[in-house]
Motif scaffolding. Structure first.
Motif, PDB file in Angstrom:
ATOM      1  N   PRO A  10       0.804  -1.237   0.000  1.00 23.10           N
ATOM      2  CA  PRO A  10       0.000   0.000   0.000  1.00 23.10           C
ATOM      3  C   PRO A  10       0.830   1.276   0.000  1.00 23.10           C
ATOM      4  O   PRO A  10       0.289   2.344  -0.234  1.00 23.10           O
ATOM      5  CB  PRO A  10      -0.818  -0.115   1.294  1.00 23.10           C
ATOM      6  N   GLN A  11       2.139   1.185   0.255  1.00 23.93           N
ATOM      7  CA  GLN A  11       2.977   2.378   0.250  1.00 23.93           C
ATOM      8  C   GLN A  11       3.649   2.615  -1.093  1.00 23.93           C
ATOM      9  O   GLN A  11       4.419   3.570  -1.226  1.00 23.93           O
ATOM     10  CB  GLN A  11       4.049   2.268   1.330  1.00 23.93           C
ATOM     11  N   PHE A  12       3.369   1.782  -2.084  1.00 28.63           N
ATOM     12  CA  PHE A  12       4.022   1.937  -3.389  1.00 28.63           C
ATOM     13  C   PHE A  12       3.060   1.388  -4.439  1.00 28.63           C
ATOM     14  O   PHE A  12       3.199   0.260  -4.901  1.00 28.63           O
ATOM     15  CB  PHE A  12       5.354   1.184  -3.401  1.00 28.63           C
ATOM     16  N   VAL A  13       2.100   2.217  -4.804  1.00 29.23           N
ATOM     17  CA  VAL A  13       0.938   1.741  -5.560  1.00 29.23           C
ATOM     18  C   VAL A  13       1.014   2.138  -7.027  1.00 29.23           C
ATOM     19  O   VAL A  13       1.195   3.306  -7.357  1.00 29.23           O
ATOM     20  CB  VAL A  13      -0.367   2.294  -4.936  1.00 29.23           C
ATOM     21  N   ARG A  14       0.882   1.146  -7.874  1.00 25.73           N
ATOM     22  CA  ARG A  14       0.593   1.352  -9.289  1.00 25.73           C
ATOM     23  C   ARG A  14      -0.740   0.674  -9.586  1.00 25.73           C
ATOM     24  O   ARG A  14      -1.115  -0.297  -8.934  1.00 25.73           O
ATOM     25  CB  ARG A  14       1.683   0.762 -10.182  1.00 25.73           C
ATOM     26  N   GLU A  15      -1.394   1.146 -10.623  1.00 21.52           N
ATOM     27  CA  GLU A  15      -2.735   0.646 -10.894  1.00 21.52           C
ATOM     28  C   GLU A  15      -2.743  -0.586 -11.796  1.00 21.52           C
ATOM     29  O   GLU A  15      -3.744  -1.292 -11.881  1.00 21.52           O
ATOM     30  CB  GLU A  15      -3.582   1.766 -11.504  1.00 21.52           C
ATOM     31  N   TYR A 278       2.020   6.022  -6.368  1.00 21.54           N
ATOM     32  CA  TYR A 278       1.351   6.702  -5.258  1.00 21.54           C
ATOM     33  C   TYR A 278       1.862   6.151  -3.929  1.00 21.54           C
ATOM     34  O   TYR A 278       1.998   4.945  -3.763  1.00 21.54           O
ATOM     35  CB  TYR A 278      -0.162   6.503  -5.346  1.00 21.54           C
ATOM     36  N   SER A 279       2.115   7.066  -2.992  1.00 21.37           N
ATOM     37  CA  SER A 279       2.576   6.642  -1.684  1.00 21.37           C
ATOM     38  C   SER A 279       2.048   7.608  -0.625  1.00 21.37           C
ATOM     39  O   SER A 279       1.201   8.461  -0.908  1.00 21.37           O
ATOM     40  CB  SER A 279       4.110   6.572  -1.657  1.00 21.37           C
ATOM     41  N   TYR A 280       2.575   7.490   0.591  1.00 19.71           N
ATOM     42  CA  TYR A 280       2.171   8.380   1.680  1.00 19.71           C
ATOM     43  C   TYR A 280       3.273   8.397   2.726  1.00 19.71           C
ATOM     44  O   TYR A 280       4.168   7.547   2.730  1.00 19.71           O
ATOM     45  CB  TYR A 280       0.843   7.920   2.293  1.00 19.71           C
ATOM     46  N   HIS A 393       7.277   3.151   6.908  1.00 21.96           N
ATOM     47  CA  HIS A 393       6.045   3.136   7.708  1.00 21.96           C
ATOM     48  C   HIS A 393       6.218   3.937   8.999  1.00 21.96           C
ATOM     49  O   HIS A 393       7.037   3.583   9.847  1.00 21.96           O
ATOM     50  CB  HIS A 393       5.643   1.701   8.040  1.00 21.96           C
ATOM     51  N   PRO A 394       5.440   5.010   9.186  1.00 24.58           N
ATOM     52  CA  PRO A 394       5.577   5.813  10.410  1.00 24.58           C
ATOM     53  C   PRO A 394       5.206   5.052  11.677  1.00 24.58           C
ATOM     54  O   PRO A 394       5.665   5.398  12.769  1.00 24.58           O
ATOM     55  CB  PRO A 394       4.623   6.993  10.173  1.00 24.58           C
ATOM     56  N   SER A 395       4.390   4.025  11.547  1.00 23.22           N
ATOM     57  CA  SER A 395       3.962   3.264  12.734  1.00 23.22           C
ATOM     58  C   SER A 395       5.125   2.532  13.387  1.00 23.22           C
ATOM     59  O   SER A 395       5.132   2.334  14.614  1.00 23.22           O
ATOM     60  CB  SER A 395       2.867   2.265  12.369  1.00 23.22           C
TER      61      SER A 395
END
Length: 584
Positions: A10-15, A278-280, A393-395
């Motif tokens: 989920p931290q490195f998303v391609r469609e 896409y990431s966060y 991951h910030p967690s």
């Protein structure tokens, strides 16, 4: 954030991706003659397995708990040509232990290790139409393999469980352009209000003009956007998080407010957009000041629960995404602010939901059970990959390579084993300058940013007295605290670090079957009384800055969980509220 259900990273998303989980052909190769007989060309008559569940589990459809050291998977996958797609990557999120891949009878490559993810570019092995994917996995009971809580005997005992063999996390295909972004390493700086980024691409010796656009947004509002020339395959740069938007006040990540920023990477070649990821990220700071742990420069008291990540019908593999969410919700309902993920590198979707829900995570590696040249090689190689893959991951707030001297049984007196523990500390700090590291959790510490204690004393009064004598004998290494175990190895001593009771409790209900710590309790009233007395003994020890209760759920024969293996409550509904009140 873009969240695609069941997307494995989920931290490195391609469609553009294809999930290969589901039904595969499967066969045991107990004679280990499949390669000689070329199973990759002509797969024998076989049974079916549901990937990513291992053959030992009910959800695999096989449910065979016996040892099989060589197994094979086969599946025909239809591939169609797409002029916009130039490369196809085959990803494994986890396969234990030695994985070999053939496509259309051609050998692709091999990976060693069961807990890190790995990938192969399979573009040149594919044909238009149907493609034969064949996979062999080799495993063993070797104590030199990083195996965590997987048994190394043929029968389970105490807190060691049925082995995990083969593919146990998602296997999938990703379509990418000829030149693409491989990975990113993001380091948000709390004090400087910027983010350092290190991007890895596959660009090399090209005459084309490449540019990288980076866009940061919060709640769908663009905060900053920059476009930079890209000349090498490794690109390091820094971005002010909100310099371009003077009205935006930085939103910091914490358990109370797990704010997350979206970040998008766009790769251009000669002005044309060729790749988009896409990431966060979360802006937060973990630091240590004398004997305190700080989150965002404020004192943090840790209230963790130990979680082994096992399920009754699927063992180490989460049954589905919802089961991950349910466990995290239970942790929050009980008033814990974090999870010590024990002896397992969890599905990355777990870390995603911890990021989203503000759950602090201690990330702990699966350990070996002997000290050999081979175990050193296996462990170090795999641990480095794990730290790098989950860095963003910030967690995750703490790295824990080794638990309770597992794999380094003589570390208290053996300089070689101490050197290995310290090498893990230093290599982890070399990769990650932002998080505390505990080389060996629980006792016989060498190098550690946090000192941790494991103690399953079942009497709260005795637990308190043990750690509050006048001389602080255990902390000062003057006496053992767990059998013959002292808190520090020879030539090491307490140096003012924060101290955590990182394993305690393990309160088990009276049962005709099952293993647990200490004298079992007979009912919920006795459970709550003991939980409160033990927890308060830790809270009232003023130099201890947190605790980790054992544990979230029962696992197979071990019955120390707050809930059973199927996540059913053992007591009435009020028990969760009572635990929460004690924790808070």
């Amino acid at each position: 954030m873009i969240k695609i259900k069941n997307y494995p990273r989920p931290q490195f998303v391609r469609e553009n991706w294809l999930n290969l989980n589901g039904e595969w052909n499967f066969i045991f190769d107990d004679e280990n003659n499949g390669e000689e007989q070329k199973y990759y060309n002509n797969f024998p008559e076989s049974q079916k397995i549901q990937v990513p569940f291992t053959y030992e589990t009910k959800m695999s459809g096989i449910n065979d708990e016996t040892i099989h050291e060589n197994i094979w998977y086969q599946k025909n996958i239809n591939m169609s040509t797409n002029s916009k797609i130039e490369n196809t990557i085959l990803h494994f999120e986890g396969s234990d232990f030695i994985t070999k891949i053939w496509i259309n009878g051609n050998y692709v490559g091999m990976n060693v290790g069961g807990y890190h993810r790995f990938s192969f570019d399979i573009t040149n092995y594919l044909v238009e139409g149907e493609n034969n994917f064949t996979i062999k996995v080799e495993d063993s009971l070797s104590k030199s393999q990083p195996r965590g809580k997987q048994r190394y005997k043929r029968e389970s005992w105490k807190c060691w469980y049925i082995q995990t063999t083969g593919i146990w996390k998602t296997i999938w295909l990703e379509n990418v352009p000829k030149n693409y972004i491989i990975s990113s390493k993001n380091t948000p700086n709390f004090d400087d209000k910027n983010i350092e980024i290190e991007l890895l691409t596959n660009i090399s010796n090209s005459t084309n003009k490449f540019e990288l656009e980076t866009e940061i947004s919060f709640n769908n509002e663009i905060i900053n956007n920059i476009k930079l020339p890209l000349e090498n395959n490794i690109f390091k740069y820094s971005i002010d998080i909100c310099k371009e938007n003077k009205n935006h006040e930085i939103m910091y990540w914490s358990p109370e407010h797990p704010y997350l920023y979206d970040i998008t990477y766009k790769l251009y070649c000669d002005g044309n957009l060729i790749d988009e990821v896409y990431s966060y990220f979360g802006v937060r700071k973990i630091s240590i000041e004398k004997n305190k742990i700080l989150l965002n420069n404020e004192e943090l008291y840790l209230k963790l629960i130990l979680d082994q990540g096992y399920w009754a019908n699927s063992h180490l593999t989460p049954p589905n995404e919802e089961s991950i969410i349910k466990d995290i919700e239970l942790v929050k309902k009980c008033g814990f602010n974090g999870i010590r993920k024990h002896q397992k590198i969890e599905d990355e979707r777990f870390l995603y939901y911890c990021d989203v829900n503000g759950i602090l995570v201690w990330s702990e590696m699966a350990n070996c059970y002997e000290f050999t040249d081979k175990s050193i090689e296996y462990f170090m190689n795999q641990w480095i990959k794990v730290v790098k893959q989950n860095y963003n991951h910030p967690s995750i707030i703490t790295w824990v390579p080794i638990n309770e001297s597992w794999g380094i049984p003589n570390v208290s007196i053996n300089e070689n084993e101490q050197n290995f523990a310290n090498s893990l500390y230093y290599v982890t700090k070399s990769i990650d300058k932002t998080r505390p590291v505990i080389a060996n959790d629980g006792w016989e510490h060498t190098l550690a940013d946090i000192i941790t204690i494991h103690d399953y004393e079942q009497n709260g009064k005795l637990l308190y007295e043990k750690y509050n004598d006048e001389e602080l004998s255990i902390i000062n290494n003057k006496k053992e605290h767990n059998g013959k175990r002292k808190l520090f190895s020879e030539n090491y001593a307490y140096n003012g670090q924060p101290i955590i009771m990182s394993e305690y409790g393990g309160i088990a209900l009276i049962s005709d079957e099952g293993w647990g710590y200490g004298t079992h309790v007979k009912d919920e009233n006795e459970f709550i009384k003991r939980y409160e007395e033990l927890t308060n003994a830790i809270k009232n020890t003023n130099y201890i800055t947190g605790y980790c209760y054992t544990q979230l759920s029962d696992v197979q024969q071990e019955i120390n969980g707050l809930v059973d293996e199927n996540r059913n409550e053992k007591f009435n509904n009020n028990i969760i509220d009572k635990i929460k009140k004690i924790n808070e």
